[in-house]
Design a protein around this motif. Sequence first.
Motif, PDB file in Angstrom:
ATOM      1  N   ALA A 159       0.842  -1.208   0.000  1.00  0.00           N
ATOM      2  CA  ALA A 159       0.000   0.000   0.000  1.00  0.00           C
ATOM      3  C   ALA A 159       0.873   1.252   0.000  1.00  0.00           C
ATOM      4  O   ALA A 159       0.625   2.189  -0.772  1.00  0.00           O
ATOM      5  N   GLU A 160       1.881   1.270   0.838  1.00  0.00           N
ATOM      6  CA  GLU A 160       2.751   2.437   0.918  1.00  0.00           C
ATOM      7  C   GLU A 160       3.512   2.647  -0.386  1.00  0.00           C
ATOM      8  O   GLU A 160       3.732   3.785  -0.798  1.00  0.00           O
ATOM      9  N   THR A 161       3.853   1.562  -1.068  1.00  0.00           N
ATOM     10  CA  THR A 161       4.510   1.659  -2.370  1.00  0.00           C
ATOM     11  C   THR A 161       3.598   2.360  -3.376  1.00  0.00           C
ATOM     12  O   THR A 161       4.068   3.069  -4.261  1.00  0.00           O
ATOM     13  N   GLN A 162       2.284   2.161  -3.214  1.00  0.00           N
ATOM     14  CA  GLN A 162       1.321   2.794  -4.113  1.00  0.00           C
ATOM     15  C   GLN A 162       0.835   4.150  -3.573  1.00  0.00           C
ATOM     16  O   GLN A 162      -0.132   4.711  -4.079  1.00  0.00           O
ATOM     17  N   GLY A 163       1.494   4.639  -2.531  1.00  0.00           N
ATOM     18  CA  GLY A 163       1.148   5.951  -1.994  1.00  0.00           C
ATOM     19  C   GLY A 163      -0.031   5.956  -1.046  1.00  0.00           C
ATOM     20  O   GLY A 163      -0.625   7.003  -0.793  1.00  0.00           O
ATOM     21  N   ILE A 164      -0.382   4.792  -0.508  1.00  0.00           N
ATOM     22  CA  ILE A 164      -1.503   4.696   0.429  1.00  0.00           C
ATOM     23  C   ILE A 164      -0.928   4.376   1.812  1.00  0.00           C
ATOM     24  O   ILE A 164      -0.495   3.255   2.060  1.00  0.00           O
ATOM     25  N   PRO A 165      -0.904   5.358   2.711  1.00  0.00           N
ATOM     26  CA  PRO A 165      -0.361   5.092   4.047  1.00  0.00           C
ATOM     27  C   PRO A 165      -1.212   4.069   4.807  1.00  0.00           C
ATOM     28  O   PRO A 165      -2.437   4.053   4.676  1.00  0.00           O
ATOM     29  N   GLY A 166      -0.551   3.218   5.586  1.00  0.00           N
ATOM     30  CA  GLY A 166      -1.269   2.223   6.370  1.00  0.00           C
ATOM     31  C   GLY A 166      -2.311   2.845   7.278  1.00  0.00           C
ATOM     32  O   GLY A 166      -3.385   2.290   7.492  1.00  0.00           O
ATOM     33  N   GLN A 167      -2.021   4.029   7.801  1.00  0.00           N
ATOM     34  CA  GLN A 167      -2.965   4.713   8.693  1.00  0.00           C
ATOM     35  C   GLN A 167      -4.257   5.045   7.964  1.00  0.00           C
ATOM     36  O   GLN A 167      -5.337   5.024   8.552  1.00  0.00           O
ATOM     37  N   GLU A 168      -4.168   5.339   6.669  1.00  0.00           N
ATOM     38  CA  GLU A 168      -5.365   5.648   5.875  1.00  0.00           C
ATOM     39  C   GLU A 168      -6.299   4.438   5.840  1.00  0.00           C
ATOM     40  O   GLU A 168      -7.518   4.580   5.900  1.00  0.00           O
ATOM     41  N   ILE A 169      -5.733   3.268   5.785  1.00  0.00           N
ATOM     42  CA  ILE A 169      -6.532   2.039   5.782  1.00  0.00           C
ATOM     43  C   ILE A 169      -7.046   1.759   7.196  1.00  0.00           C
ATOM     44  O   ILE A 169      -8.220   1.476   7.407  1.00  0.00           O
ATOM     45  N   ASP A 170      -6.158   1.871   8.190  1.00  0.00           N
ATOM     46  CA  ASP A 170      -6.519   1.567   9.582  1.00  0.00           C
ATOM     47  C   ASP A 170      -7.625   2.464  10.128  1.00  0.00           C
ATOM     48  O   ASP A 170      -8.409   2.034  10.976  1.00  0.00           O
ATOM     49  N   ASP A 171      -7.691   3.716   9.670  1.00  0.00           N
ATOM     50  CA  ASP A 171      -8.665   4.660  10.214  1.00  0.00           C
ATOM     51  C   ASP A 171     -10.104   4.175  10.079  1.00  0.00           C
ATOM     52  O   ASP A 171     -10.929   4.430  10.947  1.00  0.00           O
ATOM     53  N   GLU A 172     -10.433   3.500   9.022  1.00  0.00           N
ATOM     54  CA  GLU A 172     -11.821   3.095   8.786  1.00  0.00           C
ATOM     55  C   GLU A 172     -12.123   1.684   9.278  1.00  0.00           C
ATOM     56  O   GLU A 172     -13.157   1.439   9.868  1.00  0.00           O
ATOM     57  N   ILE A 173     -11.228   0.744   9.023  1.00  0.00           N
ATOM     58  CA  ILE A 173     -11.543  -0.658   9.299  1.00  0.00           C
ATOM     59  C   ILE A 173     -10.916  -1.191  10.573  1.00  0.00           C
ATOM     60  O   ILE A 173     -11.083  -2.351  10.902  1.00  0.00           O
ATOM     61  N   GLY A 174     -10.188  -0.374  11.294  1.00  0.00           N
ATOM     62  CA  GLY A 174      -9.396  -0.894  12.393  1.00  0.00           C
ATOM     63  C   GLY A 174      -8.066  -1.317  11.795  1.00  0.00           C
ATOM     64  O   GLY A 174      -7.696  -0.875  10.716  1.00  0.00           O
ATOM     65  N   THR A 175      -7.367  -2.183  12.443  1.00  0.00           N
ATOM     66  CA  THR A 175      -6.066  -2.570  11.917  1.00  0.00           C
ATOM     67  C   THR A 175      -6.229  -3.549  10.755  1.00  0.00           C
ATOM     68  O   THR A 175      -7.217  -4.286  10.672  1.00  0.00           O
ATOM     69  N   ILE A 176      -5.235  -3.549   9.891  1.00  0.00           N
ATOM     70  CA  ILE A 176      -5.234  -4.508   8.782  1.00  0.00           C
ATOM     71  C   ILE A 176      -5.228  -5.925   9.348  1.00  0.00           C
ATOM     72  O   ILE A 176      -5.875  -6.817   8.819  1.00  0.00           O
ATOM     73  N   TYR A 177      -4.525  -6.124  10.454  1.00  0.00           N
ATOM     74  CA  TYR A 177      -4.483  -7.441  11.113  1.00  0.00           C
ATOM     75  C   TYR A 177      -5.897  -7.927  11.439  1.00  0.00           C
ATOM     76  O   TYR A 177      -6.271  -9.047  11.103  1.00  0.00           O
ATOM     77  N   GLU A 178      -6.694  -7.082  12.092  1.00  0.00           N
ATOM     78  CA  GLU A 178      -8.062  -7.470  12.461  1.00  0.00           C
ATOM     79  C   GLU A 178      -8.906  -7.752  11.226  1.00  0.00           C
ATOM     80  O   GLU A 178      -9.704  -8.686  11.201  1.00  0.00           O
ATOM     81  N   PHE A 179      -8.728  -6.941  10.198  1.00  0.00           N
ATOM     82  CA  PHE A 179      -9.493  -7.107   8.969  1.00  0.00           C
ATOM     83  C   PHE A 179      -9.179  -8.446   8.309  1.00  0.00           C
ATOM     84  O   PHE A 179     -10.083  -9.185   7.909  1.00  0.00           O
ATOM     85  N   ILE A 180      -7.900  -8.787   8.213  1.00  0.00           N
ATOM     86  CA  ILE A 180      -7.521 -10.060   7.592  1.00  0.00           C
ATOM     87  C   ILE A 180      -7.998 -11.229   8.438  1.00  0.00           C
ATOM     88  O   ILE A 180      -8.484 -12.230   7.906  1.00  0.00           O
ATOM     89  N   MET A 181      -7.912 -11.125   9.755  1.00  0.00           N
ATOM     90  CA  MET A 181      -8.400 -12.209  10.627  1.00  0.00           C
ATOM     91  C   MET A 181      -9.877 -12.451  10.412  1.00  0.00           C
ATOM     92  O   MET A 181     -10.329 -13.589  10.362  1.00  0.00           O
ATOM     93  N   ARG A 182     -10.663 -11.381  10.267  1.00  0.00           N
ATOM     94  CA  ARG A 182     -12.108 -11.539   9.996  1.00  0.00           C
ATOM     95  C   ARG A 182     -12.316 -12.205   8.654  1.00  0.00           C
ATOM     96  O   ARG A 182     -13.212 -13.025   8.487  1.00  0.00           O
TER      97      ARG A 182
END
Length: 66
Positions: A40-63
Amino acid sequence: MSKRGSDFLYHWISEHLPDDPIIDPVLIVIDMVVDAKRAAETQGIPGQEIDDEIGTIYEFIMRDLR
């Protein structure tokens, strides 16, 4: 999360989920989180931008794996 962040994450996960049975889901998820944030960061999308809406990427993938 921005539309661009959610679109990226949904596509990335669908392309990177292992086809083989998952023996250790925790290790797979940790590796996927690191790889997804890096991609994501390589494509200019900060991890925080993703985390702000869905919670952590970890939690999202676990679901998604359940």
